[in-house]
Design a protein around this motif. Structure first.
Motif, PDB file in Angstrom:
ATOM      1  N   THR A  30       0.795  -1.219   0.000  1.00 19.90           N
ATOM      2  CA  THR A  30       0.000   0.000   0.000  1.00 19.90           C
ATOM      3  C   THR A  30       0.831   1.274   0.000  1.00 19.90           C
ATOM      4  OG1 THR A  30      -0.155  -0.005   2.386  1.00 19.90           O
ATOM      5  CG2 THR A  30      -1.918  -1.128   1.173  1.00 19.90           C
ATOM      6  N   ASP A  31       2.151   1.174  -0.160  1.00 20.28           N
ATOM      7  CA  ASP A  31       2.982   2.364  -0.088  1.00 20.28           C
ATOM      8  C   ASP A  31       3.202   3.051  -1.436  1.00 20.28           C
ATOM      9  OD1 ASP A  31       4.467   0.274  -1.067  1.00 20.28           O
ATOM     10  OD2 ASP A  31       6.268   0.723   0.097  1.00 20.28           O
ATOM     11  N   LEU A  57      -8.499  -2.086 -12.469  1.00 27.65           N
ATOM     12  CA  LEU A  57      -8.766  -0.819 -11.782  1.00 27.65           C
ATOM     13  C   LEU A  57      -9.250  -1.078 -10.361  1.00 27.65           C
ATOM     14  CD1 LEU A  57      -9.036   2.233 -11.598  1.00 27.65           C
ATOM     15  CD2 LEU A  57     -11.302   2.006 -12.669  1.00 27.65           C
ATOM     16  N   ALA A  58     -10.175  -2.007 -10.196  1.00 29.88           N
ATOM     17  CA  ALA A  58     -10.691  -2.330  -8.859  1.00 29.88           C
ATOM     18  C   ALA A  58      -9.566  -2.820  -7.952  1.00 29.88           C
ATOM     19  CB  ALA A  58     -11.804  -3.370  -8.956  1.00 29.88           C
ATOM     20  N   THR A  60      -5.989  -2.179  -3.467  1.00 27.47           N
ATOM     21  CA  THR A  60      -4.657  -2.521  -2.975  1.00 27.47           C
ATOM     22  C   THR A  60      -3.828  -1.290  -2.615  1.00 27.47           C
ATOM     23  OG1 THR A  60      -4.731  -4.500  -4.355  1.00 27.47           O
ATOM     24  CG2 THR A  60      -2.573  -3.851  -3.520  1.00 27.47           C
ATOM     25  N   PHE A  61      -4.076  -0.204  -3.311  1.00 25.88           N
ATOM     26  CA  PHE A  61      -3.327   1.036  -3.092  1.00 25.88           C
ATOM     27  C   PHE A  61      -4.301   2.150  -2.715  1.00 25.88           C
ATOM     28  CE2 PHE A  61      -1.171  -1.516  -6.356  1.00 25.88           C
ATOM     29  CZ  PHE A  61       0.037  -1.763  -5.717  1.00 25.88           C
ATOM     30  N   HIS A  69       4.022   1.799  -9.545  1.00 25.79           N
ATOM     31  CA  HIS A  69       3.545   0.423  -9.733  1.00 25.79           C
ATOM     32  C   HIS A  69       2.609   0.398 -10.943  1.00 25.79           C
ATOM     33  CE1 HIS A  69       3.142  -3.510  -7.546  1.00 25.79           C
ATOM     34  NE2 HIS A  69       2.191  -3.657  -8.469  1.00 25.79           N
ATOM     35  N   VAL A  70       2.644  -0.696 -11.695  1.00 26.84           N
ATOM     36  CA  VAL A  70       1.749  -0.885 -12.831  1.00 26.84           C
ATOM     37  C   VAL A  70       0.855  -2.082 -12.517  1.00 26.84           C
ATOM     38  CG1 VAL A  70       1.580  -1.398 -15.306  1.00 26.84           C
ATOM     39  CG2 VAL A  70       3.474   0.014 -14.450  1.00 26.84           C
ATOM     40  N   VAL A  71      -0.450  -1.921 -12.766  1.00 25.74           N
ATOM     41  CA  VAL A  71      -1.407  -3.017 -12.591  1.00 25.74           C
ATOM     42  C   VAL A  71      -2.140  -3.172 -13.914  1.00 25.74           C
ATOM     43  CG1 VAL A  71      -3.473  -3.820 -11.385  1.00 25.74           C
ATOM     44  CG2 VAL A  71      -1.723  -2.549 -10.127  1.00 25.74           C
TER      45      VAL A  71
END
Length: 144
Positions: free
Chosen positions: A2-3, A21-22, A27-28, A106-108
């Motif tokens: 979460t940082d 996206l969800a 998560t973040f 971060h990439v999701v």
């Protein structure tokens, strides 16, 4: 996890990107989220949906598709953390470049699984998610 302060969620007009996206929002919870609507150039071998339209129309459509991903977000404060950007180019090139230039932490992304194993990998080559993971100097989470 979460940082992360700035998370990138590339959108390519594929199914299940809403899940990416969800995941990023959950998560973040304190991060700024950028939905990056990627428009594949006409000279590329494939364009999203296989429709070859004028670049301006395709860019408008890509942005609209990204905006649709925000509609089911129930928490307005979460939606306020999301901004939408559009970029034209090959996803395996523009996503890593954007992540580097915009100081993404971060990439999701959602991986279609296409080309990732066995028969498909041999005949179709590697998938976009694998290329993004290889070329991005930031952590990448690929949802399957």
């Amino acid at each position: 996890m979460t940082d992360s302060a700035h998370v990138l969620v590339p959108t390519l007009g594929r199914p299940r990107e809403d899940e990416a996206l969800a995941y990023a929002l959950e998560t973040f919870p304190d991060a700024e989220i950028t939905l990056l609507a990627v428009v594949t150039p006409l000279e590329a071998p494939l364009s999203e949906g296989g429709v070859l339209e004028r670049s301006e129309e395709r860019t408008t459509e890509a942005r609209a598709n990204a905006e649709e991903l925000l509609e089911p977000v129930a928490d307005p404060s979460a939606a306020d953390r999301v901004r939408i950007e559009t970029v034209e180019g090959r996803p395996g090139t523009v996503v890593p470049r954007y992540a580097s230039e915009e100081a993404i932490d971060h990439v999701v992304m959602y991986g279609s699984g296409r080309g990732s194993t066995g028969f498909l990998r041999r005949f179709l080559g590697r998938g976009i998610a694998a290329t993004v993971v290889e070329r991005t100097a930031r952590p990448v989470t690929v949802l399957e």
